[in-house]
Design an enzyme around this catalytic site. Structure first.
Site, short mmCIF file in Angstrom:
data_model
loop_
_atom_site.label_atom_id
_atom_site.label_comp_id
_atom_site.label_asym_id
_atom_site.label_seq_id
_atom_site.Cartn_x
_atom_site.Cartn_y
_atom_site.Cartn_z
N ASP A 426 61.86 -12.81 -25.50
CA ASP A 426 61.38 -12.25 -24.26
C ASP A 426 60.52 -13.42 -23.38
O ASP A 426 60.46 -14.57 -23.78
CB ASP A 426 60.15 -11.23 -24.64
CG ASP A 426 59.51 -10.55 -23.50
OD1 ASP A 426 60.31 -10.17 -22.51
OD2 ASP A 426 58.31 -10.41 -23.57
N THR A 428 57.88 -12.88 -20.49
CA THR A 428 56.51 -12.60 -20.18
C THR A 428 55.72 -12.43 -21.27
O THR A 428 55.92 -11.50 -22.02
CB THR A 428 56.32 -11.51 -19.14
OG1 THR A 428 57.30 -11.55 -17.96
CG2 THR A 428 54.88 -11.27 -18.63
N LYS A 615 56.55 -15.66 4.36
CA LYS A 615 56.67 -16.50 3.04
C LYS A 615 57.68 -16.01 2.24
O LYS A 615 58.01 -14.70 2.43
CB LYS A 615 55.43 -16.37 2.13
CG LYS A 615 54.79 -15.10 1.62
CD LYS A 615 53.96 -15.39 0.73
CE LYS A 615 53.44 -13.92 -0.03
NZ LYS A 615 52.10 -13.81 -0.52
N ARG A 649 57.20 -22.76 -9.11
CA ARG A 649 57.89 -21.75 -8.40
C ARG A 649 57.31 -21.87 -6.88
O ARG A 649 56.27 -22.20 -6.86
CB ARG A 649 57.34 -20.42 -9.20
CG ARG A 649 57.88 -19.99 -10.38
CD ARG A 649 57.04 -18.84 -10.68
NE ARG A 649 57.59 -17.67 -10.01
CZ ARG A 649 57.39 -16.21 -10.21
NH1 ARG A 649 56.81 -16.05 -11.15
NH2 ARG A 649 57.79 -15.22 -9.57
#
Length: 1211
Positions: A426, A428, A615, A649
């Site tokens: 997984d 998160t 954004k 990110r």
């Protein structure tokens, strides 16, 4: 109650969804038909029809057994082991005259073995039961009539109950939202336990029930809900609510799922529609399976082989015995006169030779049963429990921050930890910490931020210690710059040039000011002010959005209030240097979506200017820039590439001014499409937004670290070096998953990505077709085409030795997992270096895990931390639960629980490798010692013309496996290690011995079988030839059966225990005590047992004290047989180590020669890698070196390669 309600906020004026509005769609016509038959009478427990419905209660059970099923199910578990079943039959036959030994000596070991194993199973399941009790006894407020809500246990909830769930509580069942503390009946829900996403989901009740704000409102509330039957689909729901003769459609917008959490909302009221195992989260889980390791399954095959040998020996012996018996009496003459064939029982009757042979066959089956090690299973159980205790008490897998040690919840799979080929993880909460940190940014073409990411640290460590030291010093500098300020969650940024208001002195302060304003205004977060401290915290739909607002606050632009039409900030004024209050009129929010990859807000400032603040991802933002808005484009792109390499990110920030006419036209169109109920409403909204999100002026870029758990890149790198493949299965969006892939080095710049997506324009257009079946067929064909194109690319990349990454979304995965496609999909996935499955439902995670496990036949390990991972954990060969912040669902369903992903490195490479080695060595040794012992019985049977006479005393036979040879093998299974934990981690490739099953291959097993045969042959024939005709005592007496048996048994005990001493790699004082103690124990037993009444001791009466001990030949034979039996193994081991060393032996050489710190020598050993490393920061470092050398080579030819990664979208 009214005092606690939140201030009214008209989200319908801001967001692009239509609050409180719903419409009946095609699916709603199915209600009442098959699959849509559930009827819920809300708040009406007295209803007669409600009482007739037989819906499940809310009790949830994750245990393997119940009180009623424990004994039958557990006994079945024990006796499905073929050896145990054989010993059960033997125990029954031991009470008949056919038995060559006493019944008691046969039954007692079996009872001990079965009892000990069942006790361990009961203890492990009781722990699961305790966790179930804790969850089922949680409390929630339930309406009990008269408008009064009282606390009830979760387990007591019934269908139709009205519950009141308060902030930060979990939903106890699947509910339909009726109302909330907000006037518009909205609530925020965190679904991390279900789909792994940390961003908050916005839910909204129907308008018809939105006014139920008080407990007393439910005094006379009655309604009927008709909906779909229980199913596993988390993202769809079809139903209707009948209230006051009006029917209202229900959709996923009103559904609150069990194990999701209420956030940013004081309370909600909901009605229970699915309970217990009918809830969607439980529908996605499966019953806890009975897992058995591959080693144990192969061990069963060996036992089948030994059974075959046993039957073969018994058959041969009975045939020969039958022939001898038939010929015992010919014409009145007796050949074996001492058996009195003329006056005997059926067992030796020459006239009934076939019957005698048949009965002898059964006797032989019992006699040669010592070929099958009865103590093998119980010894392995004991060893595995002790190994689990070592895992549980390993301080290097203890997480002090949460006080969580590693915990092996079952000990059945210890050795499987050493054979893992594929890890399915997984994202998160497993790879990440569920938190985002603003760490760097680029403004006006200048890079700011001195923070160091986990990936940068890992890369620096790989490149050389000097750079690591520089970064550590830099980290210290960063901490100094903060002036000792406490750390702020979500903000790990430091740069003296712009912190503490210093940005006003920068050359382009005006651009920086606009940049920070965009951060503070372009979002959907809500502020919460602590009334006691005045401190502001934020509730955002995603953690990165919260990080942006926090960053703006820390850099001087504090967002502190939102109303339905405005956003208010405390801004740092560039001219005065003072904080001032500014309010901006909020006109529209153009929301983020995975297809748009951007969000915008339209505001009006106090000067009356209309501004669009935007954004979004660089892939969509750069193309929307105006010609005069590209001043910093090249520099910003350069910074974005650097940030991506650091695993961050990134988002681009831009803005534009709007004129009044343009805005009026946009707003008119936007309002129209927003309120539209047509099927393509979302596409129409995107089209209108596209028309205004253009001609933007670039401000810069943000870099947020999706904070990996400590040590994740290093752990993944080590596991990759060990040859383990790593797949990521997540419920997150594709963009998020890809970013994390870069962060933990599963992806890297330059690695080609095969993207199989259903978000293509073609797929979207197909979804609008009325014929859903035709659309599904067409989408499936598109997925198959994309997979085939990926395979073509894979074959090309294999020729060029390039690593590929496969990324697939949930909808495409649905088709890829269908029976006629899954093999094609798996071929592609196995060929790729990294596989990332996005938007995966819990069921899909389990199906992917099953596909890899069943089709490849390799050992799979699944690791996760949420309820959405339960199916995956139970389906995998090994399920590892992260005992993190997302509740205990994953841990409760796991085989092993750890607190951090990084502990997986030590769990597999150290404990897994040791356990695999110990268990396999232990099993091989068990078969060796039982063959060495059992064949002496067979040889003696030949010598005694297959009469069924045992060579040894009854209790010698029974105690061989229990006392005289069992303790050394248990010590081997618990303490032996080929290399230290430090070297196991330094040379991860050693782990491949387990993946390839080198230590338990049929060659190695048969080698030990041959060694056992050789030892038994040497023991028997040396003993019989040395003692048969020679005088044994001073008086010239020759040996009797009891002396021969005692001497042979002594030789067997010495040989098998000294063989153990030769096999051990790592001696502790415990091994010495057990090995030499077992030999001493044999002599003490012989003395003690021989001293008691001959009625009990029978053939062992004073055999040692009067016969064996005084005879020099007894001691000489023992020493001679010992040396002769061990010499072949010693010779083989010496030749093998000198000329054909195994990997662990090479590492041991390095250690012995003190060369473990010599890089050149260590690299030479590592070059024996079975497969090249394609992921991890080591592979990233090697790839970057190759790219740099390639660039130098190309530039020398006048060709310059563009330094960007390739993104291949196969649509």
């Amino acid at each position: 109650m009214a005092r606690g309600r939140k201030k009214k906020q008209h989200f319908s004026r801001i967001h692009a969804f239509s609050c409180g509005k719903a419409s009946f769609k095609d699916e709603h016509s199915l209600i009442g038909g098959p699959g849509f038959s559930r009827v819920v009478y809300c708040n009406d427990p007295e209803n007669v029809e409600s009482g007739l419905q037989n819906y499940r209660d809310n009790y949830v059970r994750t245990t393997k057994y119940t009180l009623a099923t424990f004994f039958p199910k557990s006994l079945f578990e024990q006796f499905r082991r073929v050896a145990n079943f054989y010993f059960l039959i033997s125990a029954c036959l031991a009470f008949t005259p056919l038995s060559p030994y006493s019944a008691v000596s046969n039954v007692v070991p079996l009872v001990v073995v079965i009892g000990a194993t069942m006790g361990k199973e009961a203890l492990e399941d009781w722990r699961r039961k305790q966790q179930d009790i804790e969850m089922n006894n949680r409390k929630v407020k339930v309406h009990h009539g008269d408008g009064v809500f009282n606390y009830s246990k979760w387990r007591d909830l019934k269908i139709g109950d009205i519950v009141k769930v308060e902030k930060d509580e979990f939903f106890p069942a699947d509910l339909i939202l009726l109302s909330s503390s907000y006037e518009e009946a909205i609530c925020y829900v965190e679904t991390t336990n279900l789909d792994g996403e940390t961003n908050l989901k916005l839910k909204q009740a129907l308008e018809a029930t939105s006014n139920l704000h008080e407990d007393s409102n439910f005094l006379n509330f009655k309604a009927v809900i008709k909906c779909e039957d229980p199913n596993a689909n988390l993202y769809s729901f079809v139903g209707s609510l009948d209230l006051e003769d009006q029917q209202h459609p229900l959709a996923p917008q009103q559904l609150l799922l069990r194990d999701s959490k209420l956030r940013n909302t004081d309370f909600i009221y909901g009605v229970v529609i699915f309970t217990g195992h009918d809830t969607k989260v439980m529908q996605n889980s499966t019953d806890p399976p009975s897992k058995r390791s591959k080693i144990e399954k192969r061990m069963d095959k060996i036992i089948y082989f030994l059974f075959f040998v046993l039957v073969l020996l018994s058959f041969v012996g009975s045939v020969v015995f039958g022939i001898y018996t038939r010929d015992d009496l010919e014409d009145g003459r007796m050949k074996r006169w001492y058996l009195r064939p003329d006056d005997t029982t059926i067992y030796y009757d020459p006239k009934k030779a076939p019957a005698a042979a048949t009965l002898h066959f059964i006797t032989a089956l019992l006699l040669y049963g010592y070929l099958i090690p009865i103590s093998l299973y119980v010894s392995i159980e004991i060893v595995k429990v002790l190994q689990s205790i070592f895992i549980n008490h390993d301080l290097q897998m203890y997480y002090e921050e949460t006080d969580k040690p590693a915990r092996a919840r079952t000990s059945n799979l210890n050795e499987e930890l050493g054979q893992v080929d594929t890890i399915l993880s997984d994202k998160t909460g497993t790879l990440t910490c569920n938190s985002m940190e603003f760490i760097k940014c680029s403004m006006a073409g200048v890079a700011y931020g001195r923070g160091v990411t986990e990936v940068e640290r890992a890369l620096a460590k790989r490149k050389g210690s000097r750079l690591v030291n520089e970064m550590i010093e830099l980290d210290g500098h960063v901490e100094d710059l903060t002036g000792g300020k406490p750390s702020v969650k979500g903000f790990n940024f430091s740069d003296e040039r712009i912190m503490n208001g210093n940005w006003v002195n920068e050359p382009r302060a005006d651009v920086i000011q606009n940049f920070l304003r965009v951060l503070a205004l372009c979002h959907t977060a809500l502020p919460e002010i602590d009334e006691e401290t005045g401190k502001i915290s934020y509730e955002a739909e995603s953690p990165d959005e919260a990080a942006f607002v926090i960053a703006a606050r820390e850099l001087g632009f504090e967002f502190y209030e939102r109303t339905q039409t405005s956003i208010s900030l405390h801004e740092l004024d560039a001219k005065s240097g003072l904080k001032v209050e500014r309010s901006y009129q909020l006109l529209n929010i153009l929301e983020f979506s995975s297809s748009r990859k951007r969000m915008s807000v339209i505001i009006r400032n106090k000067e009356g200017k209309l501004l669009l603040l935007c954004k979004g991802a660089d892939s969509v933002m750069f193309e929307r820039l105006a010609k005069n808005g590209r001043d910093y484009e090249d520099k910003t792109k350069e910074h974005i590439n650097e940030y991506a390499d650091a695993g961050l990110r990134t988002l681009i920030l831009a803005y534009r001014e709007l004129d009044e006419e343009e805005y009026k036209q946009f707003n008119k169109q936007f309002t129209e499409v927003k309120n539209s109920m047509s099927a393509d409403r979302e596409e129409m909204i995107e089209e209108v937004a596209d028309n205004i999100e253009k001609d933007l002026i670039l401000l810069g870029a943000t870099a947020v670290e999706d904070k990996l758990q400590n040590g994740v890149p290093e752990c993944i790198d080590k596991l990759a070096q060990a040859g383990i493949k790593i797949w990521v299965l997540t419920g997150d969006k594709m963009e998020t998953a890809i970013n994390i892939g870069f962060s933990c080095s599963l992806l890297r710049q330059g690695m080609k990505q095969i993207i199989i997506s259903s978000e293509t324009p073609e797929a979207k257009s197909l979804e609008k077709v009325d014929d859903k079946n035709a659309a599904a067929v067409a989408i499936k064909a598109s997925v198959i085409q994309q997979i085939r194109e990926g395979k073509t690319l894979l074959s090309i990349s294999n020729e060029d030795s390039e690593a590929l990454a496969l990324i697939i979304d949930g909808k495409s995965l649905t088709y890829a997992l269908e029976d006629d496609v899954k093999d094609l999909f798996l071929e592609l996935a196995i060929g790729c270096a990294s596989v990332i499955c996005c938007r995966s439902s819990p069921k899909q995670k389990a199906l992917v895990t099953r596909l890899v496990k069943v089709r490849t036949g390799n050992t799979t390990l699944a690791i996760g931390d949420g309820a959405n991972d339960v199916g995956m954990l139970q389906e995998a060969d090994i399920g590892v639960g992260i005992s993190g912040v997302e509740g205990m669902q994953a841990v409760m369903s796991s085989d092993i629980a750890i607190a951090q992903f990084r502990f997986l490195e030590r769990l597999l490479l150290v404990h897994g490798h040791w356990c695999y080695r110990r268990i396999t060595s232990m099993i091989c040794y068990f078969f060796y010692k039982n063959i060495a012992f059992g064949f002496t019985l067979f040889y003696f049977e030949i010598y005694a013309s297959f009469s069924g006479q045992a060579a040894y005393n009854d209790w010698f036979l029974s105690l061989y496996n229990v006392f005289f040879t069992s303790l050394p093998v248990i010590a081997l299974g618990v303490f032996d290690q080929d290399v230290s934990s430090r070297l196991s981690l330094k040379f991860p490739l050693l782990y491949q011995e387990g993946v390839q099953n080198i230590l338990f291959s049929w060659t190695r097993i048969l080698g030990w079988v041959f060694n056992g045969l050789l030892s038994s042959t040497l023991i028997f024939f040396f003993c019989i030839n040395a003692m048969e005709h020679q005088a044994f005592r001073k008086g010239g007496e020759v040996v009797s059966l009891e002396i021969l048996g005692a001497t042979m048994y002594t030789c067997v005990v010495w040989v098998v225990n000294c063989q153990m001493a030769l096999s051990i790699n790592y001696f502790t004082y415990i091994q010495h005590i057990f090995i030499w103690g077992s030999i001493i124990l044999w002599y003490l037993f012989l003395l003690a047992y021989g001293a008691i009444d001959p009625y009990i001791s029978t053939t062992a009466y004073k055999v040692f004290i009067e016969a064996c001990a005084p005879a020099p030949s007894y001691w000489i034979i023992t020493i001679f047989v010992l040396i002769s039996s061990l010499l072949p193994y010693f010779t083989y081991a010496a030749i093998q180590m000198r000329f054909f060393p195994m990997f662990h032996q090479m590492i041991e050489w390095i250690r012995t020669d003190r060369q473990t710190d010599d890089p050149e020598y260590c690299d030479m050993v590592r070059q024996r890698s079975i497969r090249s490393t394609t992921v991890g920061y080591t592979a990233r470092f090697e790839a970057s070196k190759r790219i740099e050398s390639s660039k130098r080579f190309e530039s020398s030819k006048g060709f310059e390669e563009k330094p960007e990664g390739h993104l291949l979208s196969l649509s």
